[in-house]
Design an enzyme around this catalytic site. Structure first.
Site, PDB file in Angstrom:
ATOM      1  N   ARG A  54       6.899  -0.353 -23.536  1.00  0.00           N
ATOM      2  CA  ARG A  54       6.606  -0.770 -22.164  1.00  0.00           C
ATOM      3  C   ARG A  54       7.824  -0.552 -21.272  1.00  0.00           C
ATOM      4  O   ARG A  54       8.968  -0.609 -21.731  1.00  0.00           O
ATOM      5  CB  ARG A  54       6.183  -2.246 -22.137  1.00  0.00           C
ATOM      6  CG  ARG A  54       4.840  -2.482 -22.778  1.00  0.00           C
ATOM      7  CD  ARG A  54       4.525  -3.938 -22.997  1.00  0.00           C
ATOM      8  NE  ARG A  54       3.303  -4.043 -23.771  1.00  0.00           N
ATOM      9  CZ  ARG A  54       2.084  -4.113 -23.260  1.00  0.00           C
ATOM     10  NH1 ARG A  54       1.944  -4.174 -21.941  1.00  0.00           N
ATOM     11  NH2 ARG A  54       1.016  -4.156 -24.029  1.00  0.00           N
ATOM     12  N   THR A 102       7.098  -7.221 -26.930  1.00  0.00           N
ATOM     13  CA  THR A 102       5.810  -6.541 -26.777  1.00  0.00           C
ATOM     14  C   THR A 102       4.798  -7.476 -26.143  1.00  0.00           C
ATOM     15  O   THR A 102       4.931  -8.703 -26.210  1.00  0.00           O
ATOM     16  CB  THR A 102       5.251  -6.070 -28.137  1.00  0.00           C
ATOM     17  OG1 THR A 102       4.063  -5.311 -27.926  1.00  0.00           O
ATOM     18  CG2 THR A 102       4.924  -7.248 -29.038  1.00  0.00           C
ATOM     19  N   ALA A 103       3.767  -6.881 -25.549  1.00  0.00           N
ATOM     20  CA  ALA A 103       2.565  -7.633 -25.184  1.00  0.00           C
ATOM     21  C   ALA A 103       1.368  -7.046 -25.914  1.00  0.00           C
ATOM     22  O   ALA A 103       0.234  -7.136 -25.435  1.00  0.00           O
ATOM     23  CB  ALA A 103       2.343  -7.619 -23.675  1.00  0.00           C
ATOM     24  N   SER A 104       1.644  -6.393 -27.043  1.00  0.00           N
ATOM     25  CA  SER A 104       0.604  -5.913 -27.951  1.00  0.00           C
ATOM     26  C   SER A 104      -0.374  -4.968 -27.249  1.00  0.00           C
ATOM     27  O   SER A 104       0.024  -3.945 -26.705  1.00  0.00           O
ATOM     28  CB  SER A 104      -0.114  -7.102 -28.585  1.00  0.00           C
ATOM     29  OG  SER A 104      -1.022  -6.695 -29.567  1.00  0.00           O
ATOM     30  N   HIS A 105      -1.654  -5.335 -27.228  1.00  0.00           N
ATOM     31  CA  HIS A 105      -2.713  -4.481 -26.690  1.00  0.00           C
ATOM     32  C   HIS A 105      -2.986  -4.752 -25.214  1.00  0.00           C
ATOM     33  O   HIS A 105      -3.881  -4.120 -24.640  1.00  0.00           O
ATOM     34  CB  HIS A 105      -4.001  -4.728 -27.471  1.00  0.00           C
ATOM     35  CG  HIS A 105      -4.475  -6.147 -27.374  1.00  0.00           C
ATOM     36  ND1 HIS A 105      -3.834  -7.187 -28.014  1.00  0.00           N
ATOM     37  CD2 HIS A 105      -5.506  -6.703 -26.684  1.00  0.00           C
ATOM     38  CE1 HIS A 105      -4.450  -8.312 -27.740  1.00  0.00           C
ATOM     39  NE2 HIS A 105      -5.462  -8.062 -26.925  1.00  0.00           N
TER      40      HIS A 105
END
Length: 456
Positions: A54, A102-105
């Site tokens: 990101r 992270t914010a994953s998906h």
């Protein structure tokens, strides 16, 4: 000010920069280090930091490093890598824990943190995230001094080669047929690993969006939703590929498409893994939204199937407690005992290829035996009286086997359903499964009617 609501049951997540920013990362990094120092009763810890692709993750990672250094620990930076590789970096080298940015998906405007302790065990609702929240808020109020950091305690470490070796070591690669494969990295973190990984796999490859782009310009990084797989499906069909594979933003979820361009549901993948990996008296763990085919298959091979709440943290914790061979969830998370109970998307992929070779079956044929039930969901309803609706549903179907493990699940011989309330929004989420399409449609209509009648 840190918004306490960013601390969730299994991670930390929010909008960047309104809720997740460098100051928050600094405080969380410091709090994680202090929490683990107290937990292990020593100060000389070594923690790992990693990040996804990101646009904000690099700055947040650096801020988290500063926070950890400020607490007096050593920091190993594994850089931009998928989450499974970060987990490997913690447990394989025997480090004391770490933080992955992270914010994953989730979409690009989000970011956050996954926290782990020794052996890459998640720091979640029952394992310390509340303590980290309190320490983060205290650190922010005290205005800790991070101006004089010992940067000699910070080092960078390359772990990709060791991880790929670990993944491949149990597979007889020369025996795997050179398939035609299509891979969609979704512009996420798996993009950095894929060239090296594919160089070890026999076959020809067609890649989609395997370049890091933190804005996710092509589709949302969530392979559990069919809307995000349209380009993969089309390329599989156009290239006549044998299998399509897709990963989420941080590379711990995986989805599959067969040679016809049909999505292979996580229910079928899970049942396949149970049949392939589990033996008599083994334990497998799955969440209560998953198809009966998972427990049916476990029973067929003589394994014991344990059902958990929805949320991969609960699946993983139960898998560890039961020493399960496999933990699986509808979202495309799969953890394996032989992978230290961490997510293992590459292992799942290779196991499918291995079984396609051994059986001589196409992907669609390999999974056809598990297509025993009709399954729909999850579908959502916006309501303002969740508890009332759950009570009405339980009254209506009280002659079934009722469970309150997570929301309301009721089982009958030929069908079952689960309705779960959202913890943060006015939504109910429902899944339903039946032995035939007619029963499924009939019961789905009944349930929707009850929900809509009591929605306001």
């Amino acid at each position: 000010m840190i918004n306490p609501n960013i601390f969730r049951a299994y991670d930390i997540r929010g909008f960047y920069p309104q809720e997740i920013n460098e100051q928050v990362a600094l405080s969380v990094g410091y709090a994680l280090a202090v929490f683990l120092q107290k937990k292990y009763q020593r100060t000389n810890l070594t923690l790992v930091v990693g990040r996804d692709g990101r646009n904000s993750s690099s700055e947040l990672s650096l801020a988290a490093v500063k926070g950890m250094l400020g607490a007096g620990v050593k920091v190993i930076d594994v850089g931009l890598v998928p989450t499974p590789l970060f987990y490997f970096g913690v447990w394989h080298y025997g480090f004391d824990g770490g933080i992955y940015v992270t914010a994953s998906h989730n979409p690009s405007q989000y970011n956050g943190f996954k926290l782990v302790q020794k052996d890459s065990r998640l720091i979640a609702a029952k394992t310390g995230i509340d303590e980290v929240r309190v320490l983060s808020l205290q650190s922010e109020k005290k205005e800790q001094d991070f101006s004089s950091l010992k940067w000699e305690n910070y080092t960078q470490k390359e772990v990709m080669a060791d991880y790929i070796h670990f993944v491949l070591q149990d597979y007889d690669l020369p025996s795997i047929k050179p398939f035609s494969l299509t891979v969609d990295c979704g512009n996420g973190a798996m993009s950095v690993l894929m060239p090296s990984f594919l160089s070890n796999i026999p076959g020809s490859f067609h890649t989609l969006f395997c370049e890091i782009d933190g804005s996710f310009p092509n589709h949302l990084p969530d392979p559990s939703q069919k809307d995000n797989l349209h380009q993969l499906i089309q390329l599989v069909q156009n290239t006549k590929s044998d299998l399509g594979v897709a990963f989420d933003g941080d590379g711990d979820r995986v989805g599959f498409v067969d040679e016809r361009g049909e999505v292979i549901s996580s229910n079928l993948v899970s049942a396949f893994l149970v049949k392939t990996l589990a033996r008599k008296d083994d334990v497998i763990v799955y969440n209560l939204m998953m198809s009966r085919i998972v427990s049916d298959t476990a029973q067929m091979v003589g394994a014991r199937a344990l059902m958990t709440r929805v949320g991969f943290t609960f699946v993983k914790e139960q898998a560890i407690a039961a020493n399960a061979i496999l933990g699986a969830e509808t979202s495309g998370h799969y953890c394996l005992q032989n992978n230290h109970f961490c997510e293992a998307p590459l292992f799942v992929w290779l196991t499918i290829l291995e079984q396609m070779c051994k059986t001589g079956k196409k992907a669609s044929e390999l999974f056809a035996e598990f297509q025993k039930y009709q399954y729909e969901g999850p579908f959502s309803f916006e309501v303002h009286n969740k508890e009332k609706i759950l009570q009405r549903l339980e009254q209506k179907y009280s002659n079934g086997k009722v469970s309150h493990l997570d929301g309301l699940r009721v089982d009958f011989d030929d069908w079952w359903f689960n309705v779960r309330p959202s913890n943060t929004e006015n939504f109910l989420r429902c899944v339903i499964e039946a032995k035939d399409r007619e029963t499924l449609q009939e019961k789905k209509k009944e349930i929707i009617s009850i929900i809509e009648l009591n929605a306001s």
